[in-house]
Design a protein around this motif. Sequence first.
Motif, short mmCIF file in Angstrom:
data_model
loop_
_atom_site.label_atom_id
_atom_site.label_comp_id
_atom_site.label_asym_id
_atom_site.label_seq_id
_atom_site.Cartn_x
_atom_site.Cartn_y
_atom_site.Cartn_z
N LEU A 44 0.84 -1.21 0.00
CA LEU A 44 0.00 0.00 0.00
C LEU A 44 0.87 1.26 0.00
O LEU A 44 0.63 2.20 -0.76
CB LEU A 44 -0.91 -0.02 1.23
CG LEU A 44 -2.10 0.94 1.28
CD1 LEU A 44 -3.15 0.42 2.25
CD2 LEU A 44 -1.70 2.34 1.69
N VAL A 45 1.89 1.26 0.85
CA VAL A 45 2.79 2.41 0.92
C VAL A 45 3.59 2.55 -0.38
O VAL A 45 3.78 3.66 -0.88
CB VAL A 45 3.73 2.29 2.13
CG1 VAL A 45 4.84 3.33 2.05
CG2 VAL A 45 2.96 2.46 3.42
N LYS A 48 0.95 4.00 -2.90
CA LYS A 48 0.25 5.27 -2.68
C LYS A 48 0.95 6.22 -1.72
O LYS A 48 0.43 7.29 -1.42
CB LYS A 48 -1.16 4.99 -2.17
CG LYS A 48 -1.96 4.07 -3.09
CD LYS A 48 -3.39 3.94 -2.63
CE LYS A 48 -4.16 2.93 -3.49
NZ LYS A 48 -5.51 2.65 -2.94
N PRO A 51 1.65 8.70 3.55
CA PRO A 51 0.45 9.32 4.13
C PRO A 51 -0.82 8.51 3.86
O PRO A 51 -1.80 8.65 4.58
CB PRO A 51 0.38 10.68 3.43
CG PRO A 51 1.75 10.95 2.96
CD PRO A 51 2.34 9.61 2.63
N ALA A 52 -0.80 7.68 2.82
CA ALA A 52 -1.98 6.88 2.50
C ALA A 52 -2.11 5.66 3.42
O ALA A 52 -3.12 4.96 3.39
CB ALA A 52 -1.93 6.43 1.04
N THR A 54 -3.16 4.07 6.33
CA THR A 54 -4.15 4.34 7.36
C THR A 54 -4.66 2.99 7.84
O THR A 54 -4.86 2.08 7.04
CB THR A 54 -5.28 5.17 6.75
OG1 THR A 54 -4.83 6.51 6.61
CG2 THR A 54 -6.53 5.12 7.57
N ALA A 57 -7.68 2.32 5.85
CA ALA A 57 -7.45 1.98 4.45
C ALA A 57 -6.85 0.58 4.33
O ALA A 57 -7.23 -0.20 3.45
CB ALA A 57 -6.53 3.01 3.81
N GLU A 61 -8.40 -2.71 2.43
CA GLU A 61 -7.56 -3.43 1.48
C GLU A 61 -7.57 -4.94 1.79
O GLU A 61 -7.57 -5.77 0.89
CB GLU A 61 -6.13 -2.90 1.54
CG GLU A 61 -5.26 -3.28 0.36
CD GLU A 61 -5.52 -2.37 -0.83
OE1 GLU A 61 -5.16 -2.77 -1.94
OE2 GLU A 61 -6.09 -1.27 -0.64
N GLU A 120 9.10 5.35 -0.52
CA GLU A 120 8.06 6.01 0.26
C GLU A 120 8.14 5.64 1.74
O GLU A 120 7.90 6.45 2.61
CB GLU A 120 6.67 5.65 -0.28
CG GLU A 120 6.38 6.25 -1.64
CD GLU A 120 6.24 7.76 -1.57
OE1 GLU A 120 5.94 8.27 -0.49
OE2 GLU A 120 6.49 8.42 -2.60
#
Lengths: 246, 246
Positions: A44-45, A48, A51-52, A54, A57, A61, A120
């Motif tokens: 995920l990181v 995106k 900061p995405a 979460t 989130a 997922e 990221e």
Amino acid sequence: MNDQSSASRGRCDSTAWVGVDPSQDYTRPPPLSRPRIVRAALSLVDEKGLPALTMRALATELEVSPMALYNHVRDKEELVDLMLDLVLGEVDTSATEGDWLTQLRALARSYHQALTAHHELAQAYRGRVRIGPHGLLVIERAIGLLLEGGFSPPEASDAFFALFTYTVGFEQMGYIVRLRGGATHEGGEAGYYPLLPPEQIPAVTTVGPHLDGVHRPGRFDYGLDLLLAGLQAKLAQSGKAAAAPS
Amino acid sequence: MNDQSSASRGRCDSTAWVGVDPSQDYTRPPPLSRPRIVRAALSLVDEKGLPALTMRALATELEVSPMALYNHVRDKEELVDLMLDLVLGEVDTSATEGDWLTQLRALARSYHQALTAHHELAQAYRGRVRIGPHGLLVIERAIGLLLEGGFSPPEASDAFFALFTYTVGFEQMGYIVRLRGGATHEGGEAGYYPLLPPEQIPAVTTVGPHLDGVHRPGRFDYGLDLLLAGLQAKLAQSGKAAAAPS
DNA sequence: ACCTGAACACCGTTCAAGT
DNA sequence: ACCTGAACACCGTTCAAGT
């Protein structure tokens, strides 16, 4: 654990569902587990950005309630620690080609490469660092090579931190962008050009576009070689140079 | 702007309120302004850490509604950029003692010192950096010294990034703490000791407590001198060494 | 043991309204 | 021009309840 598979294999041999294991439920996702959570969080990181990441989130997922995560992970901070250690598992700590210096260079490069592969996430590498098993292995290897090179324990520790600090810091450094310069600052990437007239910043003006991006290819190696050359010189002047295969 | 002061001075000379300017309203805080907001934000971060920096908390600190801040600052990101540039204003960019190398060392040290003075803010130094006027001045000085030393523009840029990256990275590095080791991990500071038995990490075990804190005094200088020695060696081997006063 | 939904105490920021 | 209060769309995490 899942012993239905062997049982069903015997039962279904007359049908022709080749390549499909009927004991597997392909519709439901695999059960939640610590590694699965960490891997999902990492991808995920990667996709995106930090900061995405979460808890909410991540939960959607994984098709699960946000609170389900807390059965496997203490809190978000621990999750990030686990992600970092997962990435550090990609570092090659077992190359043995060349003398200690070339091995140390290879180790730092591999470390750098692991971080750039998850650029990221590298942003999370700040403040208090909680070393995991993979991270510890990298440290062990680096310190081992420095001791092998002939450094005393305190100096090996200083040298390690210099390399470590540089490598992590390099990844965190982003691009140089002007702060609300003259023109639009929407463009974002829009170059090194500054808020001061060229006469006041002659050196910056001379160097010009070379300043633009940190992550120019070869830029990491430049600083790394500076540090390694400095280390070599230190050893030479203290006359403690280990017998390197010439 | 406030021309009441001179008027009231003439009016009140018969009374004996010595040292008190009656035109000043000591009960109400001074009016909101961009610099005042940035300064208040910086002292808030210095005292309570970066996570405590909240538009709402900052507003109550300034005895104002949260939304009042948005009349002077675009958003929180810009506020942080302004804070960083304010701190960079503390860097001494005008020392001229010694040759370019000692001046460069002094500059890096001053930069380091400014960051340590606001250690909590240094955590904000990640990802995309928006250079402000003070930051630009530091860059100009560093590049200028490197060019003076004899580096070509592209190499001066590489060298600058190595120094810059190391200095910023050093500040961001925290302490090494085990990740959920055997004993309590509440203690926090609780040392370098790891999750693996000593046999598996002989080098780390040998170096021991030297590994403990990044911010040991002199540790920054060690890495800095490594980089500077590397730079000097580069110049010497390319035969472009500037005529330094011997 | 593992998962859920509702709720709590927060965020940054938009918006319409005041002066 | 500058400030306000209410509101929106979020956060991480606690809690009581389900199985």
